[in-house]
Design a protein around this motif. Structure first.
Motif, PDB file in Angstrom:
ATOM      1  N   ALA A  99       0.841  -1.190   0.000  1.00 16.09           N
ATOM      2  CA  ALA A  99       0.000   0.000   0.000  1.00 16.09           C
ATOM      3  C   ALA A  99       0.880   1.245   0.000  1.00 16.09           C
ATOM      4  N   LYS A 100       0.339   2.358  -0.510  1.00 15.85           N
ATOM      5  CA  LYS A 100       1.131   3.588  -0.620  1.00 15.85           C
ATOM      6  C   LYS A 100       1.620   4.081   0.736  1.00 15.85           C
ATOM      7  N   ASP A 101       0.864   3.799   1.813  1.00 15.67           N
ATOM      8  CA  ASP A 101       1.278   4.275   3.132  1.00 15.67           C
ATOM      9  C   ASP A 101       2.136   3.260   3.875  1.00 15.67           C
ATOM     10  N   ASP A 102       2.503   2.166   3.212  1.00 16.31           N
ATOM     11  CA  ASP A 102       3.398   1.174   3.803  1.00 16.31           C
ATOM     12  C   ASP A 102       4.836   1.625   3.569  1.00 16.31           C
ATOM     13  N   PRO A 103       5.660   1.785   4.624  1.00 15.38           N
ATOM     14  CA  PRO A 103       7.039   2.241   4.421  1.00 15.38           C
ATOM     15  C   PRO A 103       7.840   1.374   3.456  1.00 15.38           C
ATOM     16  N   ARG A 104       7.458   0.110   3.307  1.00 15.53           N
ATOM     17  CA  ARG A 104       8.193  -0.781   2.394  1.00 15.53           C
ATOM     18  C   ARG A 104       7.998  -0.434   0.931  1.00 15.53           C
ATOM     19  N   SER A 105       7.041   0.437   0.639  1.00 14.37           N
ATOM     20  CA  SER A 105       6.852   0.860  -0.740  1.00 14.37           C
ATOM     21  C   SER A 105       8.064   1.628  -1.254  1.00 14.37           C
ATOM     22  N   ALA A 106       8.941   2.070  -0.324  1.00 16.44           N
ATOM     23  CA  ALA A 106      10.163   2.778  -0.714  1.00 16.44           C
ATOM     24  C   ALA A 106      11.273   1.835  -1.153  1.00 16.44           C
ATOM     25  N   LEU A 107      11.102   0.527  -0.935  1.00 13.88           N
ATOM     26  CA  LEU A 107      12.146  -0.415  -1.301  1.00 13.88           C
ATOM     27  C   LEU A 107      12.272  -0.508  -2.808  1.00 13.88           C
ATOM     28  N   SER A 108      13.480  -0.701  -3.274  1.00 16.35           N
ATOM     29  CA  SER A 108      13.733  -0.819  -4.704  1.00 16.35           C
ATOM     30  C   SER A 108      13.136  -2.098  -5.255  1.00 16.35           C
ATOM     31  N   PRO A 152      21.270 -10.605   8.040  1.00 11.99           N
ATOM     32  CA  PRO A 152      20.578  -9.323   7.944  1.00 11.99           C
ATOM     33  C   PRO A 152      20.211  -8.977   6.495  1.00 11.99           C
ATOM     34  N   ARG A 153      19.134  -8.225   6.350  1.00  7.23           N
ATOM     35  CA  ARG A 153      18.671  -7.813   5.031  1.00  7.23           C
ATOM     36  C   ARG A 153      19.399  -6.554   4.555  1.00  7.23           C
ATOM     37  N   HIS A 154      19.879  -6.591   3.324  1.00  7.25           N
ATOM     38  CA  HIS A 154      20.541  -5.419   2.746  1.00  7.25           C
ATOM     39  C   HIS A 154      19.529  -4.329   2.415  1.00  7.25           C
ATOM     40  N   ASP A 155      18.336  -4.718   1.925  1.00  6.17           N
ATOM     41  CA  ASP A 155      17.383  -3.691   1.509  1.00  6.17           C
ATOM     42  C   ASP A 155      16.859  -2.894   2.698  1.00  6.17           C
ATOM     43  N   PHE A 156      16.532  -3.549   3.793  1.00  5.51           N
ATOM     44  CA  PHE A 156      16.103  -2.818   4.981  1.00  5.51           C
ATOM     45  C   PHE A 156      17.253  -1.960   5.522  1.00  5.51           C
ATOM     46  N   SER A 157      18.462  -2.512   5.497  1.00 10.02           N
ATOM     47  CA  SER A 157      19.619  -1.791   6.030  1.00 10.02           C
ATOM     48  C   SER A 157      19.921  -0.524   5.239  1.00 10.02           C
ATOM     49  N   ALA A 158      19.547  -0.496   3.956  1.00  7.72           N
ATOM     50  CA  ALA A 158      19.833   0.664   3.111  1.00  7.72           C
ATOM     51  C   ALA A 158      18.869   1.824   3.354  1.00  7.72           C
ATOM     52  N   GLN A 159      17.786   1.572   4.106  1.00 12.03           N
ATOM     53  CA  GLN A 159      16.816   2.633   4.360  1.00 12.03           C
ATOM     54  C   GLN A 159      17.256   3.454   5.582  1.00 12.03           C
ATOM     55  N   ILE A 176      13.417  -2.402  13.960  1.00 10.70           N
ATOM     56  CA  ILE A 176      14.368  -3.350  13.376  1.00 10.70           C
ATOM     57  C   ILE A 176      15.723  -3.242  14.080  1.00 10.70           C
ATOM     58  N   PHE A 177      16.248  -4.401  14.447  1.00 13.09           N
ATOM     59  CA  PHE A 177      17.582  -4.506  15.040  1.00 13.09           C
ATOM     60  C   PHE A 177      18.354  -5.582  14.274  1.00 13.09           C
ATOM     61  N   ARG A 178      19.673  -5.439  14.246  1.00 12.19           N
ATOM     62  CA  ARG A 178      20.472  -6.459  13.576  1.00 12.19           C
ATOM     63  C   ARG A 178      21.711  -6.788  14.399  1.00 12.19           C
ATOM     64  N   THR A 179      22.235  -7.979  14.139  1.00 13.59           N
ATOM     65  CA  THR A 179      23.529  -8.406  14.654  1.00 13.59           C
ATOM     66  C   THR A 179      24.343  -8.867  13.453  1.00 13.59           C
ATOM     67  N   ARG A 180      25.428  -9.577  13.699  1.00 15.16           N
ATOM     68  CA  ARG A 180      26.209 -10.114  12.587  1.00 15.16           C
ATOM     69  C   ARG A 180      25.416 -11.151  11.802  1.00 15.16           C
ATOM     70  N   ALA A 181      24.530 -11.863  12.470  1.00 16.43           N
ATOM     71  CA  ALA A 181      23.856 -12.998  11.849  1.00 16.43           C
ATOM     72  C   ALA A 181      22.359 -12.837  11.710  1.00 16.43           C
ATOM     73  N   PHE A 182      21.763 -11.870  12.414  1.00 12.62           N
ATOM     74  CA  PHE A 182      20.304 -11.788  12.450  1.00 12.62           C
ATOM     75  C   PHE A 182      19.805 -10.379  12.169  1.00 12.62           C
ATOM     76  N   MET A 183      18.585 -10.333  11.677  1.00 11.74           N
ATOM     77  CA  MET A 183      17.803  -9.105  11.652  1.00 11.74           C
ATOM     78  C   MET A 183      16.431  -9.465  12.196  1.00 11.74           C
ATOM     79  N   VAL A 184      15.984  -8.697  13.179  1.00 14.55           N
ATOM     80  CA  VAL A 184      14.690  -8.930  13.814  1.00 14.55           C
ATOM     81  C   VAL A 184      13.858  -7.669  13.702  1.00 14.55           C
ATOM     82  N   ASN A 185      12.636  -7.827  13.212  1.00 10.91           N
ATOM     83  CA  ASN A 185      11.684  -6.723  13.214  1.00 10.91           C
ATOM     84  C   ASN A 185      10.668  -7.006  14.309  1.00 10.91           C
TER      85      ASN A 185
END
Length: 307
Positions: free
Chosen positions: A4-13, A285-292, A187-196
């Motif tokens: 949806a347009k109001d979903d922040p993930r709409s900004a993902l490439s 960890p996710r690269h796309d979330f990390s780039a935001q 969202i938090f990340r470590t070397r091995a994980f990303m947790v939302n």
């Protein structure tokens, strides 16, 4: 992807979610509903534990008895501990320090490598995340047979850089996270994980505002800790009709963990009339979330890889 347009993930490439055809069969999703299955471990004090895994991680979910020691072991890597709600709490120690750590939830805790102990100080649920190369624990998973052979469409775990100030006990309390509508979740990340660590919701999700999407080469673990959900999952069809699967519209209760394989199209829909709470887990960890900008709340402690 469809947001949806109001979903922040709409900004993902869009290019970040373009599926790749590896020629390998697509794994089946796994619906691991702890609300209807017996625990894998029942401690002497009465705490109940379920142990499951994905390609790169092991998940231990505990419904504890207050005062019970639910963990005492040594690991070669960090672990992430989720204190799910305000009734969750722990007293812990780790080999890096003689200090005792007291934490109440909701919170995310990172414990450094080495020996550690966790005592539950409350009755609320606690979830631990370990790397699957901690083989002793990976073998204990109730679904270990599903990963007897690595799933070829899931990228192996590549650890991200070490934390800038070294390994140590870290606590992130959800009460300290301010609301920000333009940020997706907490969202938090470590070397091995990303947790939302998404916020709980009240009542069912609007069926006209779902978010079907897919991931190229990583699994998503959706941990349901309150309420009832339906996971809608569609497996793409390839040229071999013998491996086609019908759509899944799986209803799960809480607690439960659903492993969503790539590149299935998926979305999760809360249907309970009361409190509904989902936490998304990824390894690595996710690269796309990390780039935001501003999305990863502890990015200053756990840096992203440099190109």
């Amino acid at each position: 992807m469809t947001y949806a347009k109001d979903d922040p993930r709409s900004a993902l490439s869009a290019s970040a979610t373009k599926a790749k055809d590896t020629g390998s069969a697509i794994a089946a999703p796994e619906f691991l509903d702890f609300s209807i299955t017996a625990p894998d471990v029942l401690t002497e004090a009465g705490s109940r534990q379920w142990i499951v895994r994905g390609q790169n991680f092991v998940l231990i979910h505990t419904e504890p008895e207050p005062g019970d020691t639910i963990w005492s072991a040594e690991l070669g890597s960090e672990q992430v501990v989720l204190l799910i709600d305000e009734n969750s709490g722990l007293r812990g120690s780790s080999a890096d320090s003689a200090e005792k750590h007291e934490v109440t939830g909701p919170a995310l805790v990172v414990i450094p490598p080495g020996a550690s102990e966790i005592v539950s100080t409350g009755s609320g649920p606690i979830t631990q995340l370990l790397q699957s190369d901690e083989t002793e624990w990976a073998k204990r998973a109730s679904n270990a047979d599903s990963y007897a052979e690595p799933h070829p469409r899931v990228a192996p775990l590549e650890l991200w850089p070490e934390p800038v100030d070294g390994y140590r006990w870290r606590t992130y309390r959800m009460a300290d996270v301010p609301d920000e509508p333009k940020r997706f979740g907490r969202i938090f990340r470590t070397r091995a994980f990303m947790v939302n660590f998404l916020k709980p919701g009240a009542g069912p999700r609007n069926p006209h505002k779902l978010s079907p999407h897919h991931h190229d080469d990583f699994e998503q673990c959706s941990l349901i800790v309150a309420g009832t959900y339906v996971h809608h999952i569609q497996t793409p069809w390839g040229t071999d009709a013998s491996v086609w699967r019908p759509e899944d519209h799986a209803r799960v209760g809480s607690p439960s963990a659903t492993i969503i394989p790539p590149p299935t199209v998926h979305t999760s829909q809360a249907i309970g009339s009361g409190r509904n709470h989902l936490i998304d887990i990824f390894s690595g960890p996710r690269h796309d979330f990390s780039a935001q900008p501003g999305w990863v709340l502890n990015a200053d402690e756990y840096p992203a890889p440099q190109d």
